[in-house]
Motif scaffolding. Structure first.
Motif, PDB file in Angstrom:
ATOM      1  N   LEU A 106      13.742   0.567  29.037  1.00 13.11           N
ATOM      2  CA  LEU A 106      12.399   1.149  28.997  1.00 13.11           C
ATOM      3  C   LEU A 106      11.350   0.056  28.807  1.00 13.11           C
ATOM      4  O   LEU A 106      10.349   0.002  29.537  1.00 13.11           O
ATOM      5  CB  LEU A 106      12.332   2.138  27.832  1.00 13.11           C
ATOM      6  N   PHE A 121      10.992  -2.035  31.956  1.00  9.50           N
ATOM      7  CA  PHE A 121      10.127  -1.430  32.983  1.00  9.50           C
ATOM      8  C   PHE A 121       8.662  -1.693  32.643  1.00  9.50           C
ATOM      9  O   PHE A 121       7.881  -2.118  33.494  1.00  9.50           O
ATOM     10  CB  PHE A 121      10.380   0.080  33.101  1.00  9.50           C
ATOM     11  N   LEU A 171      14.322   1.016  35.647  1.00 12.09           N
ATOM     12  CA  LEU A 171      14.063   2.440  35.428  1.00 12.09           C
ATOM     13  C   LEU A 171      15.260   3.283  35.866  1.00 12.09           C
ATOM     14  O   LEU A 171      15.644   4.248  35.190  1.00 12.09           O
ATOM     15  CB  LEU A 171      12.798   2.867  36.189  1.00 12.09           C
ATOM     16  N   LEU A 189      17.789   3.171  33.217  1.00  7.63           N
ATOM     17  CA  LEU A 189      17.378   4.001  32.082  1.00  7.63           C
ATOM     18  C   LEU A 189      17.756   5.463  32.317  1.00  7.63           C
ATOM     19  O   LEU A 189      18.259   6.143  31.418  1.00  7.63           O
ATOM     20  CB  LEU A 189      15.856   3.872  31.870  1.00  7.63           C
ATOM     21  N   VAL A 190      17.536   5.938  33.548  1.00  4.85           N
ATOM     22  CA  VAL A 190      17.840   7.334  33.874  1.00  4.85           C
ATOM     23  C   VAL A 190      19.342   7.613  33.710  1.00  4.85           C
ATOM     24  O   VAL A 190      19.744   8.631  33.137  1.00  4.85           O
ATOM     25  CB  VAL A 190      17.346   7.672  35.304  1.00  4.85           C
ATOM     26  N   ARG A 229      20.138   7.653  29.944  1.00  5.99           N
ATOM     27  CA  ARG A 229      19.623   8.893  29.350  1.00  5.99           C
ATOM     28  C   ARG A 229      20.573  10.056  29.637  1.00  5.99           C
ATOM     29  O   ARG A 229      20.916  10.837  28.747  1.00  5.99           O
ATOM     30  CB  ARG A 229      18.235   9.211  29.941  1.00  5.99           C
ATOM     31  N   PRO A 263      18.359  11.619  23.797  1.00  2.04           N
ATOM     32  CA  PRO A 263      18.104  10.213  24.159  1.00  2.04           C
ATOM     33  C   PRO A 263      16.952   9.580  23.362  1.00  2.04           C
ATOM     34  O   PRO A 263      17.061   8.414  22.971  1.00  2.04           O
ATOM     35  CB  PRO A 263      17.770  10.294  25.646  1.00  2.04           C
ATOM     36  N   SER A 264      15.882  10.339  23.117  1.00  4.44           N
ATOM     37  CA  SER A 264      14.760   9.756  22.364  1.00  4.44           C
ATOM     38  C   SER A 264      15.199   9.384  20.959  1.00  4.44           C
ATOM     39  O   SER A 264      14.816   8.331  20.437  1.00  4.44           O
ATOM     40  CB  SER A 264      13.603  10.743  22.260  1.00  4.44           C
ATOM     41  N   MET A 283      17.338   6.303  20.979  1.00  2.94           N
ATOM     42  CA  MET A 283      16.618   5.065  21.242  1.00  2.94           C
ATOM     43  C   MET A 283      15.752   4.632  20.049  1.00  2.94           C
ATOM     44  O   MET A 283      15.479   3.424  19.884  1.00  2.94           O
ATOM     45  CB  MET A 283      15.720   5.252  22.479  1.00  2.94           C
TER      46      MET A 283
END
Lengths: 237, 237
Positions: free
Chosen positions: A38, A41, A68, A71-72, A75, A85-86, A89
């Protein structure tokens, strides 16, 4: 080289995930890598604004988009493992934000070196840890850390810039050492604070532990690879 | 609806490109759209930093990367037509930079509305012009302007935000009108300054011209579609 945890039943999770501590540690690790992607990016898309030409701008923006995509994937895997995921992280936010705050590139060249050297360091470190994990997690991590395909671009541009202005080499060599120092500082902070990750390195009932000698060898390998990258750029490590 | 220039020989360029003025006009148009995609990438990747959640941040960053993919296609086509993409984009830099400077979003919501309404306006305008061009150019433009697949995302988020805080609707409605006003101002500036593009609209020996009545109808259609987008967001146009 390293013992790894079985391949798991076809279509299912590795047996390793029956151990809740293991699942936590893997989510932690994926969360750390995801937050790294993240910020990568963010950083690369901001660096793109410093690009001296359209071609350079497009190349660095494309690197941002590759990060990115990783990251997907991360996630989705964290979600699949039953975590948010949040939340996964969040614990790595401070260390990575501090790393970036302390290594804000002053110009396009510092940004390029940081993209290559910094991402390379992170990739080496996570790949070393991944070697101790189940196959599926390891494959995900290795593919997430794949070179965004633009290392050649950075090496090419930095070498050309140094040929044009040899004084740049001294400044960028110092910059590379600073990146390494900051990365080690923040990695230590994370290791000290995250019990789950540390436990992973310390091994478990059925897991190979990483003893002090092994950790020493790990850092030797990471340092050597850093020196190789700096040499590829034509810089002293 | 509109006469278009032939499909050209298989594997070759349309006969329209034998006319050097036509080639210039097409390069001009592709340069304008390409610079628009470039600024869209910059803007969306910067907006991503304002996102209130990880999901929102990823969604808007993915829109940025779709725009970057379009930029790459346009750059390749401009090169193929024998022009330098940076040179082709340069004449549109000032108008687009001014548009963005005058419409810098104050928050996440203004950024979302701008992404949807601003890109929609640009897409409608270029699609109208594309209808007068050779098939290959038209197809490239239409595919470059395709919805980045995230309109539903913006509509969903903005409607939910207005439901939460109805006062937001008034502010965002004003914002939508300001975006429309700035877009028209800058479009007029470009039309006045770029002879090649204007000549395209004015027609040529074998080309249908866009008379004043047709230009009037074009602006009516664009205004109507703008109102439809504002309505989709739950806002007065």
């Amino acid at each position: 080289m390293t013992e790894s945890r079985g391949t798991g039943a076809p279509g299912g999770e590795s047996a390793a995930f029956e151990d809740d501590d293991y699942r936590h540690a893997v989510v932690d690790l994926l969360g750390a890598i995801a937050y790294g992607e993240l910020t990568a990016f963010d950083r690369l898309s901001a660096d793109a604004r410093l690009a001296p030409s359209l071609e350079d701008k497009i190349a660095i923006s494309q690197m941002a988009c590759v990060e990115l995509g990783h990251l997907v994937q991360l996630r989705d895997r964290i979600t699949e493992l039953g975590s948010d995921p949040s939340v996964a992280m969040a614990p790595f936010r401070q260390a990575l934000d501090l790393f970036h705050a302390h290594t804000a590139p002053a110009d396009w060249w510092e940004g390029l070196v940081k993209a290559y050297v910094g991402d390379g360091l992170a990739a080496d470190f996570y790949r070393e840890i991944a070697a101790y994990l189940d196959t599926r997690t390891r494959d995900l991590i290795v593919s997430s850390l794949e070179d965004a395909g633009h290392s050649d671009f950075v090496v090419d541009r930095v070498k050309a810039a140094i040929a044009d202005d040899p004084r740049l080499a001294g400044r960028l060599a110092l910059w590379g050492r600073r990146l390494m120092g900051e990365a080690l500082t923040q990695a230590q902070r994370v290791a000290a604070e995250r019990d789950a990750l540390s436990a992973l390195l310390a091994g478990g009932v059925d897991r190979p532990a990483l003893d002090l000698a092994a950790i020493g060898r790990l850092f030797t390998r990471i340092t050597e690879r850093h020196a190789e990258r700096m040499a590829a750029l034509g810089l002293d490590a």
